[in-house]
Design a protein around this motif. Sequence first.
Motif, mmCIF file in Angstrom:
data_model
loop_
_atom_site.group_PDB
_atom_site.id
_atom_site.type_symbol
_atom_site.label_atom_id
_atom_site.label_comp_id
_atom_site.label_asym_id
_atom_site.label_seq_id
_atom_site.Cartn_x
_atom_site.Cartn_y
_atom_site.Cartn_z
ATOM 1 N N SER A 109 0.808 -1.320 0.016
ATOM 2 C CA SER A 109 0.127 0.050 0.042
ATOM 3 C C SER A 109 0.790 1.277 0.196
ATOM 4 N N MET A 110 0.453 2.313 -0.695
ATOM 5 C CA MET A 110 1.160 3.465 -0.980
ATOM 6 C C MET A 110 0.622 4.562 -0.031
ATOM 7 N N CYS A 111 1.220 5.368 0.739
ATOM 8 C CA CYS A 111 0.644 6.627 1.353
ATOM 9 C C CYS A 111 -0.555 6.398 2.058
ATOM 10 N N THR A 112 -1.641 6.942 1.741
ATOM 11 C CA THR A 112 -3.013 6.900 2.438
ATOM 12 C C THR A 112 -3.771 5.671 1.795
ATOM 13 N N GLY A 113 -3.203 4.911 0.907
ATOM 14 C CA GLY A 113 -3.752 3.669 0.424
ATOM 15 C C GLY A 113 -3.896 2.727 1.519
ATOM 16 N N ALA A 114 -3.041 3.133 2.740
ATOM 17 C CA ALA A 114 -3.185 2.368 3.977
ATOM 18 C C ALA A 114 -4.428 2.274 4.583
ATOM 19 N N PHE A 115 -5.273 3.294 4.448
ATOM 20 C CA PHE A 115 -6.510 3.113 5.083
ATOM 21 C C PHE A 115 -7.384 2.282 4.446
ATOM 22 N N LEU A 116 -7.242 1.892 3.114
ATOM 23 C CA LEU A 116 -8.061 0.837 2.424
ATOM 24 C C LEU A 116 -7.446 -0.428 3.020
ATOM 25 N N LEU A 117 -6.149 -0.644 3.199
ATOM 26 C CA LEU A 117 -5.553 -1.591 3.601
ATOM 27 C C LEU A 117 -6.086 -2.013 4.978
ATOM 28 N N ALA A 118 -5.984 -1.126 5.899
ATOM 29 C CA ALA A 118 -6.216 -1.194 7.267
ATOM 30 C C ALA A 118 -7.632 -1.580 7.316
ATOM 31 N N ALA A 119 -8.861 -1.208 6.411
ATOM 32 C CA ALA A 119 -10.027 -1.447 6.533
ATOM 33 C C ALA A 119 -10.268 -2.973 6.164
ATOM 34 N N THR A 120 -9.315 -3.890 5.874
ATOM 35 C CA THR A 120 -9.465 -5.295 5.473
ATOM 36 C C THR A 120 -9.449 -6.006 6.801
ATOM 37 N N GLY A 121 -8.785 -5.413 7.814
ATOM 38 C CA GLY A 121 -8.680 -5.849 8.985
ATOM 39 C C GLY A 121 -7.438 -6.975 9.068
ATOM 40 N N TRP A 132 2.578 11.281 6.992
ATOM 41 C CA TRP A 132 2.523 11.854 8.292
ATOM 42 C C TRP A 132 1.455 12.691 8.558
ATOM 43 N N SER A 133 0.841 13.440 7.536
ATOM 44 C CA SER A 133 -0.560 14.320 7.720
ATOM 45 C C SER A 133 -1.529 13.494 8.202
ATOM 46 N N ALA A 134 -1.635 12.264 8.043
ATOM 47 C CA ALA A 134 -2.771 11.451 8.240
ATOM 48 C C ALA A 134 -2.596 10.529 9.492
ATOM 49 N N GLU A 135 -1.451 10.998 10.325
ATOM 50 C CA GLU A 135 -1.236 9.929 11.421
ATOM 51 C C GLU A 135 -2.264 9.861 12.140
ATOM 52 N N ALA A 136 -2.651 11.295 12.952
ATOM 53 C CA ALA A 136 -3.985 11.322 13.746
ATOM 54 C C ALA A 136 -5.222 10.600 13.396
ATOM 55 N N SER A 137 -5.553 10.782 12.126
ATOM 56 C CA SER A 137 -6.713 10.193 11.694
ATOM 57 C C SER A 137 -6.441 8.817 11.946
ATOM 58 N N PHE A 138 -5.441 8.159 11.255
ATOM 59 C CA PHE A 138 -5.080 6.728 11.199
ATOM 60 C C PHE A 138 -5.308 6.122 12.555
ATOM 61 N N ARG A 139 -4.460 6.871 13.380
ATOM 62 C CA ARG A 139 -4.468 5.990 14.921
ATOM 63 C C ARG A 139 -5.973 6.345 15.512
ATOM 64 N N GLN A 140 -6.739 7.233 15.262
ATOM 65 C CA GLN A 140 -8.096 7.219 15.786
ATOM 66 C C GLN A 140 -8.836 6.043 15.352
ATOM 67 N N LEU A 141 -8.821 5.806 13.755
ATOM 68 C CA LEU A 141 -9.614 5.097 13.081
ATOM 69 C C LEU A 141 -9.296 3.570 13.300
ATOM 70 N N PHE A 142 -7.945 3.160 13.407
ATOM 71 C CA PHE A 142 -7.387 1.964 13.509
ATOM 72 C C PHE A 142 -6.242 1.791 14.647
ATOM 73 N N PRO A 143 -6.741 1.707 15.846
ATOM 74 C CA PRO A 143 -5.953 1.740 17.173
ATOM 75 C C PRO A 143 -5.315 0.357 17.218
ATOM 76 N N LYS A 144 -5.721 -0.535 16.683
ATOM 77 C CA LYS A 144 -5.289 -1.868 16.878
ATOM 78 C C LYS A 144 -3.914 -2.051 15.956
ATOM 79 N N ILE A 145 -3.588 -1.106 14.954
ATOM 80 C CA ILE A 145 -2.662 -1.081 14.163
ATOM 81 C C ILE A 145 -1.261 -0.470 14.831
#
Length: 325
Positions: A109-121, A132-145
């Motif tokens: 996964s590339m850059c914010t493509g990680a959000f789609l990858l994370a959504a797979t579980g 880096w600009s998506a760090e806070a949103s990513f941590r909030q949405l996917f705390p287990k990662i």
Amino acid sequence: MKHVTILVPKGNANLSSITGSHEILTSANAYWRKQGNKPRLEVTLASTESELKLDAGFVTVHPIHIQTIQKTDLLIIPSAPYSAQLIRENEAMIGWIREQYLGGAEIASMCTGAFLLAATGLMDGRMCSTHWSAEASFRQLFPKIKLQADKLITAEKGIYTNGGAYSFLNLILFLVEKYFDRQTAIYCSKLFQIDMERSSQSPFFIFQAQKNHGDSLIEQAQTYIEEHLSGKISFEELAAELAISRRNFDRRFIKATGNTPVEYLQRVKIEVAKKSLEKGRKSIFEVMEEVGYSDDKAFREVFRKITSLSPLEYRAKYNRGATSA
């Protein structure tokens, strides 16, 4: 021969990470064949749609449908602007990605493509990087990662991720070396003029004060920290001033910002120091004192920890006019 599928999700996926990946991989394949080898990769674009418009409608792509691919060896998820709608619109693709991985495919996964990858579980409990600009949103949405926002590339159990924007080029070189060899990766590095030695996106961070968390008490604490950088801050006294125990203060602070109070203070101090080093002609000692450090060694250690560069290296990189130490 390995089959590579570059996905084109709905939601205005980043064109450069799609075309760049395709161009570098096909160039690696061509170079490999010139050395007398058989083709190593077959590269295709796939989606749940037969036609998608990218770059605000300026470019139209016609990928094949993912359901026509029974098995692939490597899935590439390009960058795409994150939104809740991105996940909703691509639920079928997310499920397909999961099925392919469980069937033996690797994923990049590339850059914010990680959000789609994370959504797979698939990433729960695993390392991952994103912009880096998506760090806070990513941590909030996917705390287990286990988000590694400073890492340029992560690799774990056949899943590869990279940091922000054009650092996807480094991930593609990583994959070229994995699927071809070191010499082919060097050739592509020279052909596309990509620095192979980058390992961190820390020098490119712009620290963002995470204040969209909804905890007004912690927001007060953040404001206090930002307004008292040059002095000594006692978090015991700050917690008492806010009528909360130190233990609960730390817990709420970490939950709201993703950092301990000390980490937050360090990051704010270093962000201010970075801006001074970029724009002004102050010496490193003057900048150090400006942000409340009296110990030169401590300042340099924290600065390198956060940026992966020394203050002198950082200033040389971003401020051509400064010469004094």
